[in-house]
Write a protein that holds these residues in place. Structure first.
Motif, short mmCIF file in Angstrom:
data_model
loop_
_atom_site.label_atom_id
_atom_site.label_comp_id
_atom_site.label_asym_id
_atom_site.label_seq_id
_atom_site.Cartn_x
_atom_site.Cartn_y
_atom_site.Cartn_z
N THR A 99 0.94 -1.24 0.00
CA THR A 99 0.01 -0.03 0.05
C THR A 99 0.89 1.36 -0.06
OG1 THR A 99 -1.75 -1.25 1.25
CG2 THR A 99 -1.86 1.06 1.22
N LEU A 100 1.90 1.32 0.80
CA LEU A 100 2.70 2.51 0.95
C LEU A 100 3.87 2.47 -0.31
CD1 LEU A 100 2.96 2.58 4.75
CD2 LEU A 100 1.69 4.11 3.34
N PHE A 101 4.80 1.50 -0.29
CA PHE A 101 5.70 1.68 -1.03
C PHE A 101 5.40 1.30 -2.78
CE2 PHE A 101 7.86 0.11 3.17
CZ PHE A 101 8.06 1.62 3.33
N VAL B 107 10.70 9.13 2.01
CA VAL B 107 10.82 9.64 3.41
C VAL B 107 9.47 9.79 3.85
CG1 VAL B 107 10.65 12.26 2.87
CG2 VAL B 107 11.62 11.31 5.11
N LYS B 108 8.58 10.03 2.97
CA LYS B 108 7.12 10.05 3.38
C LYS B 108 6.49 8.69 3.71
CE LYS B 108 5.95 12.24 -0.46
NZ LYS B 108 5.22 12.66 -1.35
N PHE C 223 5.20 4.11 7.49
CA PHE C 223 5.29 2.75 7.73
C PHE C 223 5.85 2.55 9.10
CE2 PHE C 223 7.94 -1.04 7.84
CZ PHE C 223 7.09 -1.79 7.43
N ILE C 224 6.79 3.43 9.60
CA ILE C 224 7.33 3.12 10.94
C ILE C 224 6.31 3.85 11.84
CG2 ILE C 224 8.74 4.24 12.58
CD1 ILE C 224 10.99 4.44 10.27
N LEU D 53 -3.36 3.26 7.81
CA LEU D 53 -2.31 3.58 6.62
C LEU D 53 -2.72 4.81 5.98
CD1 LEU D 53 -1.93 0.06 5.20
CD2 LEU D 53 0.03 1.27 5.93
N ASP D 54 -4.10 5.08 5.81
CA ASP D 54 -4.52 6.17 5.44
C ASP D 54 -4.16 7.61 5.95
OD1 ASP D 54 -6.09 7.48 2.91
OD2 ASP D 54 -7.45 8.17 4.82
N MET D 55 -4.44 7.42 7.30
CA MET D 55 -4.20 8.48 7.99
C MET D 55 -2.61 8.75 8.08
SD MET D 55 -5.25 11.04 9.91
CE MET D 55 -6.79 10.57 10.46
N ALA D 56 -1.84 7.85 8.36
CA ALA D 56 -0.38 8.19 8.63
C ALA D 56 0.10 8.69 7.19
CB ALA D 56 0.19 6.76 8.87
N LEU D 57 -0.31 8.29 6.07
CA LEU D 57 0.38 8.76 4.76
C LEU D 57 -0.23 10.26 4.56
CD1 LEU D 57 2.04 8.29 2.57
CD2 LEU D 57 0.20 7.32 1.28
N THR D 58 -1.64 10.56 5.07
CA THR D 58 -2.02 11.94 4.95
C THR D 58 -1.17 12.93 5.71
OG1 THR D 58 -4.29 11.00 4.63
CG2 THR D 58 -3.97 13.35 5.36
#
Length: 249
Positions: free
Chosen positions: A63-65, A72-73, A78-79, A142-147
């Motif tokens: 989902t992220l990478f 860096v985002k 992820f962390i 995941l959505d909240m962290a990336l936002t």
């Protein structure tokens, strides 16, 4: 009909989303295949929690990478997700085991079809419930962290002289703006899914006291609550990590 609706969805994703839509579609298919494989492993006797942790890590990476690239985002997101889920894992585990919320609820256990199934599955239903909550929580967090990480990154790019505390506050402000809609999404997804169930309980004259103390309400509601808790928890973690990484960079 399902095939037709699926084709409509795929067409809209490709037409509206373009190249990013295709990437998102591939990621979605990959996550679905991964979840199917995880279910197969659980049924084959592999420890449920071990499979859940592995599936959660791979889903997060896809989902992220894969969708957003390695930068860096995405690393900050992820962390942040890993830290939040690690903390919540122990809380969820204690809550599910202390409340004995795993297994069939009151409605499922009285169905006529239950007589025709072999219930000797050799799988801990409590662990399965923990797995369900963790995986259902993962998407929202995941959505909240990336936002949050993306917003902090963009603010830093436009105002390079901003201090660490100012970047953290900027990320928190963005998080506060979207947390309401995120919680509403979780709530209405739960209510929409359970509308027929509540109608059935009303027709069966369930008292309010019985409903509030029922396993079925707890099972359906606990995922939404933990999802909201996770989204709130990940906001400051993601903001601090992103600001820290940008400061080091």
């Amino acid at each position: 009909m399902l095939i037709i609706l699926g084709l409509i969805l795929i067409s809209l994703i490709v037409i509206v989303g373009g190249d990013r839509g295709v990437v998102s579609l591939i990621a979605l298919v990959g996550n679905l295949l991964l979840l199917s494989f995880a279910i197969w492993l659980m049924a084959a006797g592999v420890p449920v929690l071990f499979v859940t942790v592995g599936a959660g890590i791979v889903i997060s990476c896809i989902t992220l990478f894969y969708q957003n690239g390695t930068n860096v985002k995405t690393w900050s997101a992820f962390i942040s997700v890993a830290i939040t889920m690690l903390v919540l894992f122990f809380v969820i585990y204690v809550v599910i085991w202390s409340t004995e919320a795993g297994g069939l609820n009151e409605i499922q256990s009285v169905g006529d079809d239950i007589l025709y199934y072999n219930m000797d599955l050799n799988i801990s239903m409590r662990n399965v419930m923990v797995s369900v909550i963790l995986l259902s929580t993962l998407g929202a967090i995941l959505d909240m962290a990336l936002t949050v990480t993306t917003s902090v990154y963009e603010v830093k790019n436009h105002k390079s002289k901003m201090k660490f505390t100012e970047l953290v506050e900027s990320g928190m402000k963005i998080g506060r703006e979207v947390i309401g809609t995120t919680v509403n999404t979780l709530l209405f997804a739960y209510l929409g899914e359970s509308l027929l169930l509540f109608t059935y309980l009303k027709m069966q004259n369930y008292s309010l006291e019985l409903l509030l103390n029922s396993k079925i309400l707890f099972q359906n509601f606990v995922s939404m609550i933990f999802g909201a808790i996770a989204c709130v928890m990940v906001m400051p973690i993601a903001a601090v990590l992103m600001a820290k990484m940008l400061a080091v960079k």
